[in-house]
Motif scaffolding. Structure first.
Motif, PDB file in Angstrom:
ATOM      1  N   SER A 151     -30.972 -17.521  13.274  1.00  0.00           N
ATOM      2  CA  SER A 151     -32.072 -18.167  13.985  1.00  0.00           C
ATOM      3  C   SER A 151     -33.204 -18.476  13.014  1.00  0.00           C
ATOM      4  N   THR A 152     -33.225 -17.783  11.915  1.00  0.00           N
ATOM      5  CA  THR A 152     -34.243 -18.048  10.896  1.00  0.00           C
ATOM      6  C   THR A 152     -34.291 -19.541  10.562  1.00  0.00           C
ATOM      7  N   ASP A 196     -37.987 -19.383  20.827  1.00  0.00           N
ATOM      8  CA  ASP A 196     -37.136 -18.539  19.993  1.00  0.00           C
ATOM      9  C   ASP A 196     -36.424 -17.583  20.950  1.00  0.00           C
ATOM     10  N   HIS A 253     -32.573 -13.445  21.002  1.00  0.00           N
ATOM     11  CA  HIS A 253     -31.894 -12.314  21.653  1.00  0.00           C
ATOM     12  C   HIS A 253     -31.256 -12.691  22.988  1.00  0.00           C
ATOM     13  N   SER A 303     -29.647 -16.633  18.281  1.00  0.00           N
ATOM     14  CA  SER A 303     -28.754 -15.957  17.325  1.00  0.00           C
ATOM     15  C   SER A 303     -27.468 -15.629  18.062  1.00  0.00           C
ATOM     16  N   HIS A 361     -25.027 -14.273  16.820  1.00  0.00           N
ATOM     17  CA  HIS A 361     -24.536 -12.986  16.298  1.00  0.00           C
ATOM     18  C   HIS A 361     -25.198 -11.773  16.938  1.00  0.00           C
TER      19      HIS A 361
HETATM   20  C1  LIG Z   1     -37.154 -12.761  17.873  1.00  0.00           C
HETATM   21  C2  LIG Z   1     -36.365 -13.068  16.636  1.00  0.00           C
HETATM   22  N1  LIG Z   1     -36.317 -14.329  16.184  1.00  0.00           N
HETATM   23  C3  LIG Z   1     -35.618 -14.673  15.083  1.00  0.00           C
HETATM   24  C4  LIG Z   1     -34.930 -13.729  14.368  1.00  0.00           C
HETATM   25  C5  LIG Z   1     -34.157 -14.137  13.155  1.00  0.00           C
HETATM   26  O1  LIG Z   1     -32.808 -14.203  13.524  1.00  0.00           O
HETATM   27  P1  LIG Z   1     -31.618 -14.242  12.486  1.00  0.00           P
HETATM   28  O2  LIG Z   1     -31.438 -12.840  12.024  1.00  0.00           O
HETATM   29  O3  LIG Z   1     -30.473 -14.741  13.302  1.00  0.00           O
HETATM   30  O4  LIG Z   1     -31.994 -15.160  11.395  1.00  0.00           O
HETATM   31  C6  LIG Z   1     -34.943 -12.385  14.792  1.00  0.00           C
HETATM   32  C7  LIG Z   1     -34.221 -11.361  14.037  1.00  0.00           C
HETATM   33  O5  LIG Z   1     -34.244 -10.200  14.305  1.00  0.00           O
HETATM   34  C8  LIG Z   1     -35.686 -12.052  15.956  1.00  0.00           C
HETATM   35  O6  LIG Z   1     -35.745 -10.784  16.399  1.00  0.00           O
END
Ligand SMILES: Cc1ncc(COP(=O)(O)O)c(C=O)c1O
Length: 477
Positions: free
Chosen positions: A89-90, A194, A197, A222, A224
């Motif tokens: 998700s980053t 975002d 989760h 995400s 995953h």
């Molecule tokens: C709320 C939230 N957004 C984005 C992310 C980033 O996700 P990813 O690890 O899939 O890059 C996280 C990761 O823990 C998260 O908790």
């Protein structure tokens, strides 16, 4: 015409492997024929770690199996267009913010956002207005952004171009997105969510309603985290035309690797198929509820629930720890029994359960041993401390400054100084300070408590039990 029973990427990879291909291309393990001896037990995985070659489509210009798989995912998750992400998700958060806004735009951002959202704001050059979320009185956890917060923000900053919110929270508590989307759209803004989760929400009506179904413009998930997909695999979904799909493609092309692993792409395809199957075959929460009750009997208290108006995710268990103990201590005790939690807070540990129709097996005997091993502590309640209340209700993000001098100083002496780098409790990855924010006594004391209780902070430096933070030089004069 592909149908939901199909798994186009999985099929493409299998067809390729069936031809017993000879690899004179990257990656260097040559379909798993050359690999380090220490990884011999992983031998069966290597052959599938292909990247873009003839017959396997192109993530950055999808026309065959990847295009089909993304199309099927859009259908299942209720989007108009879906992109597969191979850096979590980053990347999705970076791309959605950069695509939706232009440099100088003023944007409302939930202050307890993940650090990737904060990085996105910086890369996009937008002017953030941060909003403290609503806070649950009992747990002091974030319950997200409310319509009242949006109304306050728009009254003070009428030129806001949209909002970036996080829902559900790490603990699985969702905001009322439809009301937020309506508010933002009435003001010609865009709502980006975002939903890292919440990738599993589309699988069953017994799960909270997802952000896309409630009118959000762009949603990042995400795969995953809560679906059976490989780490780093994620989705970006768009609905409607408020955010340009061309710009989304452009930024994803810039941010994603040009050598995506087909392990990740195939797992995104298979995870979509998994959700589709569950949509049709149904999922029951009965066995899960029974397990929760048994767990409550073992630990002698109820699992922590959100306030009534907040939709909880039944797959997130907030397990309260005995009086006098911190979540971090109990997390460690559980690890002695090889039980690993998602995260710990001052008074609970958080577990994420699998989305499955199979029997979920919480190791109740092992949990019982852990709880029995925790000597009573005179009923001393550890105060639950929360960082959310330490954020101002509404605050403008720091302006980009000329690079100036920086120095490392002791956390305890940082009051009144300006942070030169984000300091981030991990998990959950929400920055306590962002670069340019003033380091106040409340947050310093929070950081100290967190460290003393076994929490982790990214962005500082530990030396001989002392913790240093990076601050800007004081201005002269
Ligand atoms: C709320 C939230 N957004 C984005 C992310 C980033 O996700 P990813 O690890 O899939 O890059 C996280 C990761 O823990 C998260 O908790």
């Amino acid at each position: 015409m592909v149908c939901q029973q199909d798994q186009p990427i999985v099929r493409m990879v299998q067809q390729h492997m069936a031809g017993r291909p000879v690899s004179f291309h990257v990656p260097g393990h040559k379909n798993g024929t050359v690999f380090p001896a220490s990884l011999k037990e992983w031998k069966n995985i290597f052959p599938y770690d292909l990247t873009e070659i003839t017959g396997l489509d192109d993530l950055h210009q999808p026309e065959e199996g990847i295009a089909e798989a993304e199309h099927l995912a859009a259908e299942v998750f209720g989007a108009e267009r879906t992109w597969f992400l191979i850096n979590g998700s980053t990347t999705g958060n970076l791309a959605m913010v950069m695509a939706a806004f232009s440099p100088g735009d003023q944007v409302l951002v939930q202050r307890d956002a993940h650090k990737s959202v904060m990085n996105a704001l910086k890369l996009a050059g937008v002017r953030a207005v941060f909003a403290r979320p609503e806070i649950d009185e009992y747990t002091q956890l974030s319950i997200g952004i409310s319509r009242e917060i949006l109304a306050d923000a728009w009254a003070r900053y009428p030129s806001l171009k949209g909002a970036v919110i996080t829902s559900p929270s790490y603990e699985g508590w969702s905001s009322d997105i439809s009301s937020l989307a309506e508010f933002v759209h009435e003001r010609d803004g865009v709502l980006l969510v975002d939903e890292a989760h919440g990738a599993h929400f589309a699988a069953s009506p017994l799960l909270p309603k997802g952000a896309l179904a409630q009118g959000a413009d762009v949603v990042v998930q995400s795969a995953h985290k809560m679906l059976p997909a490989l780490t780093m695999s994620a989705y970006l979904h768009v609905s409607g035309s408020r955010v340009s799909r061309e710009r989304l493609s452009y930024y994803l092309g810039m941010l994603q690797s040009s050598s995506p692993s087909y392990l990740l792409l195939a797992s995104l395809d298979a995870a979509r198929h998994y959700v589709h199957t569950m949509q049709h075959e149904g999922w029951s929460a009965e066995q899960l509820s029974a397990q929760k009750q048994q767990l409550e009997a073992v630990i002698g208290s109820r699992l922590i629930q959100p306030p009534e108006h907040v939709a909880p995710d039944p797959l997130k268990l907030m397990v309260p720890v005995p009086e006098g103990y911190t979540g971090w201590e109990v997390q460690e005790a559980l690890e002695q029994e090889h039980i690993y939690s998602e995260l710990a807070g001052s008074s609970y540990v958080l577990w994420t359960l699998p989305l499955t129709s199979e029997h979920i097996n919480i190791p109740l005997k092992a949990v019982e041993r852990v709880w029995e091993g925790l000597e009573p502590r005179n009923g001393n309640r550890v105060p639950s401390f929360s960082m959310f209340e330490l954020f101002p209700r509404l605050s403008e993000g720091a302006r980009e400054e000329e690079p100036g001098g920086e120095e490392w100083i002791l956390l305890e002496s940082a009051e009144g100084r300006t942070a030169a780098a984000p300091l981030v409790p991990y998990p959950p990855g929400v920055p306590l300070w962002l670069e340019g924010e003033c380091m106040d006594a409340g947050r310093i004391s929070y950081a100290r408590d967190l460290l003393q209780n076994g929490g982790r902070l990214q962005g500082g430096r530990k030396e001989d039990n002392r913790f240093f933070v990076k601050v800007k030089h004081r201005e002269k004069g």
